[in-house]
Design a protein around this motif. Structure first.
Motif: not given
Ligand SMILES: [Zn+2]
Length: 292
Positions: A29-32, A113-116, A164-166, A168-170, A260-262
């Motif tokens: 998964p991406d969030a690692q 693009f995730d997490d931003g 929507d990526h949640s 708190t990214h839990d 990908m991630h920004d």
């Molecule tokens: Zn993420």
């Protein structure tokens, strides 16, 4: 006008749902990325406060005046205006099947693009996308959205779409009780709608790609299709821009959704890879699309 065009574009995309999934999904998964070092630790924050309560508390209503037998003058304007009815606040449930392909068929690609958003990396990604007239999808975290509402407005104004990526990214989201699962989704949604009132949020992407029937179904009940990916760029590994680029080139097929991630750590390598990836995609005849 931009919003109108966006709505038309999105509606057209839904009507031509025929994307073919791209290459096989990479396992991790991406969030690692967040755990890999340097990322912000979001998992400690257990966000349960009710934004709905915040809103209603700030919006006093005019009460009838018994002496006059008619409504009293309206109270002073609330600090925060109530949200107008919007796509996801009056949600129409959608299918809960995982989306791994683009809206249109043909030689298309959906960059995600995730997490931003992040003040450091998101503007760089946006500038690169502009250079190639490429549209992308930004899967934003509620906490980040609340911190950078201006960036959300810029993303939408440039014709990109939001996911929507949640809140708190839990990454334990799949194991949360239903009420907390719902609030992870709705709090991020509300943060997005507060920044960009009325904007459509067609997708939800689970943190870390943690999907269960409950996560998929809850997102779908709020009108958000569960958005997965077909190509994990593995930019979260930070193995170098060339490796990120090679991974996407090797795994991408027409109709693919690229992860990908920004944000969520140092994204210099992602930006460097994107600098080469965008002209390569154009040269390969790819059209930039949104997920199905
Ligand atoms: Zn993420």
């Amino acid at each position: 006008m931009a919003l109108l065009a966006l709505l038309v574009l999105a509606a057209t995309g839904c009507a031509t749902d025929g994307g073919t999934p791209g290459g096989a999904r990479s396992g991790r998964p991406d969030a690692q990325a967040d755990a890999a070092g340097g990322g912000q630790d979001r998992t400690g924050a257990d966000g349960a406060p009710s934004s709905a309560a915040d809103r209603s508390a700030g919006a006093p209503r005019a009460a009838p005046d018994p002496r006059l037998g008619r409504a009293a003058p309206p109270a002073a304007p609330a600090a925060e205006p109530a949200l107008p009815p919007a796509f996801n606040t009056v949600p129409t449930p959608v299918a809960d099947t995982l989306v791994r392909g683009t809206a249109s068929s043909g030689r298309t690609v959906a960059l995600t693009f995730d997490d931003g958003p992040s003040s450091e990396w998101t503007p760089q990604v946006l500038a690169l996308l502009d250079r190639y007239d490429a549209k992308a999808t930004f899967c934003v975290v509620g906490e980040q959205a609340r911190e950078h509402p201006d960036l959300l407005r810029t993303i939408v104004a440039k014709g990109h779409q939001l996911c929507d990526h949640s809140e708190t990214h839990d990454e334990r989201i799949a194991r949360l009780p239903q009420a907390k699962l719902r609030s992870q989704i709705t709090m991020a949604r509300d943060a997005i709608l507060k920044a960009v009132p009325g904007v459509r949020i067609p997708w939800f992407r689970s943190p870390g790609g943690s999907w269960t029937a409950a996560v998929r179904g809850t997102a779908a009940s709020f009108g958000m299709k569960p958005l997965d990916w077909s190509v994990d760029s593995r930019d979260w590994e930070r193995g170098g821009a060339d490796r990120i680029l090679a991974t996407v080139k090797r795994e991408l097929r027409p109709g693919g959704v690229v992860l990908m991630h920004d944000a969520g750590g140092d994204r210099e390598q992602t930006v460097a890879a994107l600098t080469k990836l965008l002209p390569w995609l154009v040269a390969q005849g790819y059209r930039f699309d949104f997920p199905a």
